[in-house]
Design an enzyme around this catalytic site. Structure first.
Site, short mmCIF file in Angstrom:
data_model
loop_
_atom_site.label_atom_id
_atom_site.label_comp_id
_atom_site.label_asym_id
_atom_site.label_seq_id
_atom_site.Cartn_x
_atom_site.Cartn_y
_atom_site.Cartn_z
CG ASP A 10 -0.79 89.01 23.76
OD1 ASP A 10 -1.64 90.07 24.10
OD2 ASP A 10 0.11 88.92 24.09
CB SER A 11 -0.65 92.51 20.85
OG SER A 11 0.05 92.33 21.99
CB CYS A 73 -4.23 91.53 24.50
SG CYS A 73 -3.37 93.04 24.11
CD GLU A 155 7.66 90.24 22.80
OE1 GLU A 155 8.15 89.43 21.85
OE2 GLU A 155 6.34 90.13 23.08
CB CYS A 189 0.96 94.31 30.50
SG CYS A 189 1.84 93.92 29.05
CG HIS A 191 5.15 90.61 27.69
ND1 HIS A 191 3.67 90.73 26.92
CD2 HIS A 191 5.94 90.34 26.60
CE1 HIS A 191 3.99 90.37 25.57
NE2 HIS A 191 5.36 90.47 25.27
N1 DGL Z 1 -0.17 92.36 25.17
C1 DGL Z 1 -0.07 93.58 25.43
C2 DGL Z 1 -1.01 93.71 26.79
O1 DGL Z 1 -0.99 92.80 27.58
C3 DGL Z 1 1.20 94.07 25.63
C4 DGL Z 1 2.09 93.94 24.37
C5 DGL Z 1 1.69 95.07 23.56
O2 DGL Z 1 1.71 96.24 23.85
O3 DGL Z 1 1.00 94.68 22.33
O4 DGL Z 1 -1.17 94.96 27.08
#
Ligand code: DGL
Length: 275
Positions: A10-11, A73, A155, A189, A191
């Site tokens: 993931d990012s 992600c 976060e 997403c 999160h």
């Molecule tokens: N992990 C990203 C997503 O699921 C969210 C956080 C980001 O913008 O990198 O889209």
């Protein structure tokens, strides 16, 4: 049977929502997770940049000899769907993103054919969910909404259903979903599962929430089972967590996402950057 690890990236820390679900469904599998915490967020970047970062993340996991790669992600999953460079599945381990399994789950859940998608700006702009959902059933109405404040709120731990700033933004973002009368809402997403209680409170109990992370974990279980690639390990699988920025910050969030007492190796790594 295959005892290599499952690779997840993931990012940032958000993809740990998928890891949590994987550990529940596949407790004996080893997992290698990469959170590109030095370059998060991806959701505000161009698709070229997101594609480049994604290639580097995948390269890192390949170097750990994983048997499959899960793109937890939502943003990276959406971008790679329309990028021809990611169409060649013939070399290296198979990879899957969140869009297909979440779209299929939403189509199965909706009763009025109105599906909402909330995600990052890049995911919504890509139109990935609309394309897949309409390819499953062209009568579906798909309503997308970018929710840029959700990632920083999660976060920073502002996830409580009664937390005033989070509720303020959630009400603002979800208004269009209520007006459209969606009966199924994809949390597109990583999160957003942390805000499920609040989102459900606003949307009402008649709206089904689909967690893209959980759907990806279910797909991994299905794919490994069909390919006969489940581990035959009897003891619990190991968890290796890598991040590209400070492990201190990362560890705090790991606890927030996975709970305390997690027995995991946490290490900082650097990615092979291609110019
Ligand atoms: N992990 C990203 C997503 O699921 C969210 C956080 C980001 O913008 O990198 O889209």
């Amino acid at each position: 049977m295959n005892n290599s690890a499952i690779g997840v990236f993931d990012s940032g820390v958000g993809g740990l929502t998928c890891v949590k679900e994987l550990r529940r469904l596949l407790p004996n599998e080893n997992i290698v997770y990469l959170g590109d915490t030095a370059r998060v967020p991806y959701g505000t970047r161009s698709k070229e940049t997101i594609a480049r970062y994604t290639k580097e993340d995948m390269e890192f996991l390949r170097s750990h000899d994983v048997k499959m790669i899960l793109v937890a992600c939502g943003t990276a999953s959406s971008v790679i769907m329309s990028d021809p460079e990611f169409r060649d599945h013939s070399t290296g381990p198979a990879y899957s993103g969140v869009v297909l399994p979440a779209a299929h789950a939403a189509c199965a859940a909706t009763r009025n054919n109105k599906i909402g998608v909330i995600a990052t700006g890049a995911t919504i702009k890509s139109g990935s969910y609309g394309k897949v959902i309409r390819s499953i059933n062209h009568n579906m109405r798909v309503v997308g909404k970018a929710c840029p404040m959700f990632v920083p709120l999660v976060e920073n731990g502002y996830t409580d259903k009664d937390c005033p700033p989070t509720r303020y933004f959630a009400e603002e973002y979800l208004e269009c979903m209520k007006q459209e009368g969606v009966d199924t809402l994809i949390l597109g997403c990583t999160h957003y599962p942390h805000l499920a209680e609040l989102i459900s409170d606003i949307m009402g109990s008649g709206v089904t929430l689909i967690s893209s992370s959980a759907e990806l974990a279910k797909l991994a279980l299905k794919d490994l089972t069909f390919a006969d690639e489940l581990s035959d390990r009897q003891e619990p699988g190991s968890l290796e967590l890598y991040c590209t920025d400070s492990t201190e910050l990362f560890s705090e969030n790991v606890e927030r996402f996975l709970g305390s007492g997690i027995n995991a190796k946490i290490e900082k790594c650097s990615l092979k950057i291609k110019s």
